[in-house]
Design a protein around this motif. Sequence first.
Motif, PDB file in Angstrom:
ATOM      1  N   LEU A   1      61.518  13.894 -45.370  1.00 50.75           N
ATOM      2  CA  LEU A   1      60.586  13.678 -46.406  1.00 50.75           C
ATOM      3  C   LEU A   1      60.672  12.292 -46.848  1.00 50.75           C
ATOM      4  N   SER A   2      61.783  11.633 -46.846  1.00 54.29           N
ATOM      5  CA  SER A   2      62.027  10.128 -47.112  1.00 54.29           C
ATOM      6  C   SER A   2      61.512   9.116 -45.636  1.00 54.29           C
TER       7      SER A   2
ATOM      8  N   GLU B   1      57.706   9.677 -46.444  1.00 59.19           N
ATOM      9  CA  GLU B   1      57.299   8.544 -47.722  1.00 59.19           C
ATOM     10  C   GLU B   1      57.427   7.021 -47.400  1.00 59.19           C
TER      11      GLU B   1
ATOM     12  N   ARG C   1      53.723   5.056 -47.299  1.00 57.94           N
ATOM     13  CA  ARG C   1      53.694   3.736 -47.920  1.00 57.94           C
ATOM     14  C   ARG C   1      53.185   2.478 -47.251  1.00 57.94           C
TER      15      ARG C   1
ATOM     16  N   SER D   1      48.526   8.885 -52.192  1.00 63.38           N
ATOM     17  CA  SER D   1      49.884   9.523 -52.293  1.00 63.38           C
ATOM     18  C   SER D   1      49.709  11.019 -51.811  1.00 63.38           C
TER      19      SER D   1
ATOM     20  N   THR E   1      52.052  15.199 -51.828  1.00 67.51           N
ATOM     21  CA  THR E   1      53.085  15.891 -52.345  1.00 67.51           C
ATOM     22  C   THR E   1      53.261  16.798 -51.021  1.00 67.51           C
TER      23      THR E   1
ATOM     24  N   ALA F   1      58.614  17.063 -52.775  1.00 71.57           N
ATOM     25  CA  ALA F   1      58.263  15.883 -53.170  1.00 71.57           C
ATOM     26  C   ALA F   1      56.915  15.971 -54.000  1.00 71.57           C
TER      27      ALA F   1
ATOM     28  N   LEU G   1      55.260  11.909 -52.941  1.00 75.85           N
ATOM     29  CA  LEU G   1      55.129  10.621 -51.944  1.00 75.85           C
ATOM     30  C   LEU G   1      54.221   9.229 -52.093  1.00 75.85           C
TER      31      LEU G   1
ATOM     32  N   TRP H   1      61.643   6.880 -52.612  1.00 76.09           N
ATOM     33  CA  TRP H   1      61.755   8.509 -53.099  1.00 76.09           C
ATOM     34  C   TRP H   1      63.065   8.764 -52.435  1.00 76.09           C
TER      35      TRP H   1
END
Length: 501
Positions: A351-352, A355, A359, A366, A368, A386, A410, A416
């Motif tokens: 998930l990092s 994200e 970005r 954004s 989830t 997230a 995210l 995040w």
Amino acid sequence: MLDIPLLVRVHLDALMAAQIDMGVCDAIQQNRPVGKPTAMSAPHLPKVAGIDPAVPPPAHTSAPLSTSAPVPPTGPGAVIQDRLAGWVSDLTTLHELTERLSRTCVLDDALNELLRAGAALVGARRGLVVLEPADGLGPAVTTGLGLAHADLGHIETVPRSATPYGRILDGLPDADGGSDLVGEAGSGGSGPDPRHREVAARLGYAASYALPLTTDTGDRMGAVVWLYDEPAEPPERRRHLVGLYLRQAAEQVARLVELDRAHTRLATVTEELLPSRLPRVARVQLAARHRTGPRGGGDWYDALPLPEGALGLAVGSVTGSGPSAVAAMGRLRASLRAYAVMEGEDPVAVLSDLELLLRLTEPARSATALFAYCEPARGKIVLAGAGHAPPLIVGERRTEYVETSLSAPLGMLACWEAPSVEIQPAAGETVLLYTDGLLHRTGDPMDRAFARLHAAAASVPRAARDDPGAIADHVLRTVLPDGLDVAGGDEDVVLLAARFA
């Protein structure tokens, strides 16, 4: 100064007002009385779904007190005023019917309303509308009024050259409708096709009145036909009125056809971006339910086999709606699959990475997401979320939400990160992953929506707990009693069920 009687002045004023406001001078000239003027007919009653309702005579319980009742005045003014009143009544009826049709937002509702209004105008009880746009792009729809599905099937068996309706549009006039009396063929060999007469006898109708459904630009959308139980034909006045109504109806139907096509294309693209089938992994049974909202949203799910017999499960939602949200959803899902293959055993790292990608590539959006790394052989699941709703575990001994730490969606923070959670579902338990569209569709506040979802999962019958698909269906039926296709359900719905053996 001329002494003009008051009654004559009233008629002249009404006539002048009608000429100025309605522009019916030519019609008045054309319909001037010939011969002896007739008495003014009874006033027209207000109408909503028809014209010329019968005015019942008064029921007398005793003889009239006097036979010298005043006779209504006769003369050209009275006849013209009566006809003007009839025209105003017809225009009022037409306005009310077209306004009611314009309020329909779904193609099927518009076709049903068209049939009901047209049947009232032409004085028929049954009918059908066949939608076959001339461009061949669909949709091809047959809708009946007072006809069962089997009746429509019988009508559609008539050869194309035999009749101008029932998915049989060849030979239908381009502008004016046609009446068809169903009977024996004439001595010269003319008359309805034998198959047409056979179907008419089976369905019990003796005559029909058909009209094309054509837009102002000449695009043929289909045809409408109304059926009479006895040999009959609508009078000229009603034929003219229903023709005006169908001109407006064709435009509304054309708009809804375009809207239906857009929804279909968007739903098709969305479905193609989601898994076409779920993988088979030892000791896990999977089932998924997904429904795209009418505007097209960004909810998604995924299930992919990973090395060493592991399984990756994911659900998520992208902000926004429409084609751009669908495209962003496809990119996000594809990226998560790649990250899951490389480092799926660490859901936080997956998930990092996701994200960071969101970005950098879509800073104005954004999302989830929830990713779960499952090891069925060890009965272990490691997951991270997230800004996403927590999973729900359903089993014989417990029905509870997984306690996950609060985290931002995210793309909301500069960096995040959230801790992962480890759970161990017992044999026979099912883990439900879902998007918040399921909760929003209930129309309840979020706390009540979560309670409703929990109660639905806890009420799964014992016989259905061995089938994740049956569990998902029961939850959807209980949480959304009106179904997924209820009008106004704009939110996407995703429900992914994984039962562990």
